[in-house]
Design a protein around this motif. Structure first.
Motif, PDB file in Angstrom:
ATOM      1  N   THR A 177       0.845  -1.192   0.000  1.00 33.04           N
ATOM      2  CA  THR A 177       0.000   0.000   0.000  1.00 33.04           C
ATOM      3  C   THR A 177       0.883   1.245   0.000  1.00 33.04           C
ATOM      4  O   THR A 177       2.081   1.191   0.292  1.00 33.04           O
ATOM      5  CB  THR A 177      -0.896   0.033   1.241  1.00 33.04           C
ATOM      6  N   HIS A 178       0.289   2.386  -0.316  1.00 35.32           N
ATOM      7  CA  HIS A 178       1.034   3.634  -0.304  1.00 35.32           C
ATOM      8  C   HIS A 178       1.580   3.926   1.091  1.00 35.32           C
ATOM      9  O   HIS A 178       2.698   4.448   1.227  1.00 35.32           O
ATOM     10  CB  HIS A 178       0.155   4.775  -0.784  1.00 35.32           C
ATOM     11  N   ALA A 179       0.821   3.566   2.118  1.00 36.08           N
ATOM     12  CA  ALA A 179       1.288   3.795   3.486  1.00 36.08           C
ATOM     13  C   ALA A 179       2.505   2.925   3.791  1.00 36.08           C
ATOM     14  O   ALA A 179       3.469   3.376   4.430  1.00 36.08           O
ATOM     15  CB  ALA A 179       0.166   3.494   4.473  1.00 36.08           C
ATOM     16  N   GLN A 180       2.478   1.673   3.357  1.00 30.86           N
ATOM     17  CA  GLN A 180       3.613   0.778   3.583  1.00 30.86           C
ATOM     18  C   GLN A 180       4.852   1.253   2.840  1.00 30.86           C
ATOM     19  O   GLN A 180       5.964   1.215   3.365  1.00 30.86           O
ATOM     20  CB  GLN A 180       3.247  -0.642   3.154  1.00 30.86           C
ATOM     21  N   ILE A 181       4.647   1.712   1.598  1.00 28.13           N
ATOM     22  CA  ILE A 181       5.779   2.212   0.810  1.00 28.13           C
ATOM     23  C   ILE A 181       6.370   3.453   1.467  1.00 28.13           C
ATOM     24  O   ILE A 181       7.591   3.612   1.560  1.00 28.13           O
ATOM     25  CB  ILE A 181       5.331   2.555  -0.622  1.00 28.13           C
ATOM     26  N   SER A 188       6.422  10.657   2.879  1.00 30.26           N
ATOM     27  CA  SER A 188       4.997  10.803   3.164  1.00 30.26           C
ATOM     28  C   SER A 188       4.181  10.044   2.120  1.00 30.26           C
ATOM     29  O   SER A 188       4.664   9.757   1.018  1.00 30.26           O
ATOM     30  CB  SER A 188       4.598  12.284   3.145  1.00 30.26           C
ATOM     31  N   ARG A 189       2.921   9.757   2.475  1.00 30.21           N
ATOM     32  CA  ARG A 189       2.035   9.119   1.508  1.00 30.21           C
ATOM     33  C   ARG A 189       1.820  10.014   0.299  1.00 30.21           C
ATOM     34  O   ARG A 189       1.705   9.535  -0.833  1.00 30.21           O
ATOM     35  CB  ARG A 189       0.686   8.792   2.173  1.00 30.21           C
ATOM     36  N   GLN A 190       1.762  11.312   0.549  1.00 33.01           N
ATOM     37  CA  GLN A 190       1.565  12.248  -0.561  1.00 33.01           C
ATOM     38  C   GLN A 190       2.746  12.193  -1.531  1.00 33.01           C
ATOM     39  O   GLN A 190       2.558  12.261  -2.758  1.00 33.01           O
ATOM     40  CB  GLN A 190       1.403  13.677  -0.015  1.00 33.01           C
ATOM     41  N   ALA A 191       3.954  12.063  -0.989  1.00 34.90           N
ATOM     42  CA  ALA A 191       5.146  11.983  -1.844  1.00 34.90           C
ATOM     43  C   ALA A 191       5.132  10.703  -2.671  1.00 34.90           C
ATOM     44  O   ALA A 191       5.518  10.699  -3.848  1.00 34.90           O
ATOM     45  CB  ALA A 191       6.413  12.044  -0.991  1.00 34.90           C
TER      46      ALA A 191
END
Length: 217
Positions: A177-181, A188-191
């Motif tokens: 997931t984006h959070a895991q990455i 950050s998730r946004q990045a």
């Protein structure tokens, strides 16, 4: 050395990837070592994707070769290797020739293999290196090679951060997931979302999934 049986690969449509490091003559010994360690780690990661070892083999100093025991994932595999290298920094990359076909048996040292699919993969690499633009191509002409050439255009445009981010989400069945990455990369998730969008990952992943579905045995 004779090949030893590999039950997971026996007579299944498999793919061989044959690579050469880009600009290896300009790189130092420590850089070459880092490149091959990175490729080996990527092969280990992919072994978990495909539930079979890729038998990563180095040859001719700056060359390498692997077997992907599910041929429909050959392009995804090639992109993963290149993303891993480009994630090291500007100037790190590999040419990759891809060929698909049935493989009966193969050993852990792919330098000993001489069957047709290995030869075709090597020939695709040599042909590729005579051109100035693409860095990966498929031995079979047609839609798969067209997709490979277009994917190459995307890969060559990636920044280091984009390559690192794409490398983290390429698993075919259970991507992170984006959070895991974000946690893994310290961003950050946004990045992460921004990097994947700039890399064209959503379109690339959809194209890969379409190819893989259409070529599933």
């Amino acid at each position: 050395m004779s090949s030893t049986p590999n039950d997971q690969a026996s007579l299944k449509p498999s793919a061989v990837l044959t690579g050469d490091i880009v600009g290896s003559r300009e790189l130092g010994g420590s850089e070459i070592t880092e490149i091959f360690q990175t490729l080996e780690r990527c092969a280990v990661t992919q072994a978990a994707w495909f539930d079979a070892p890729l038998n990563f083999t180095r040859h001719r100093g700056d060359g390498w070769q692997v077997v992907v025991n599910h041929s429909q994932y050959a392009l995804r595999s090639a992109i993963a290797f290149r993303a891993a290298l480009r994630g090291l920094g500007a100037g790190y990359d590999s040419y990759i020739g891809i060929a698909a076909g049935p493989i009966d048996t193969y050993g852990t040292d792919l330098n000993a293999e001489t069957s047709e699919v290995f030869a075709r993969s090597g020939a695709a690499l040599e042909d590729l290196k005579t051109h100035s633009t693409p860095r990966m191509a498929h031995a079979d002409p047609g839609p798969y090679n067209a997709a490979t050439i277009l994917a190459d255009h995307l890969v060559q445009s990636w920044t280091t951060v984009q390559a690192q981010t794409v490398a983290a989400v390429l698993a075919p069945d259970a991507p992170a997931t984006h959070a895991q990455i974000a946690e893994r990369l310290g961003k950050s998730r946004q990045a992460v979302t921004k990097a994947l969008k700039a890399a064209g990952f959503d379109h690339l992943n959809l194209a890969l999934a379409t190819l893989e579905r259409d070529q599933s045995p």
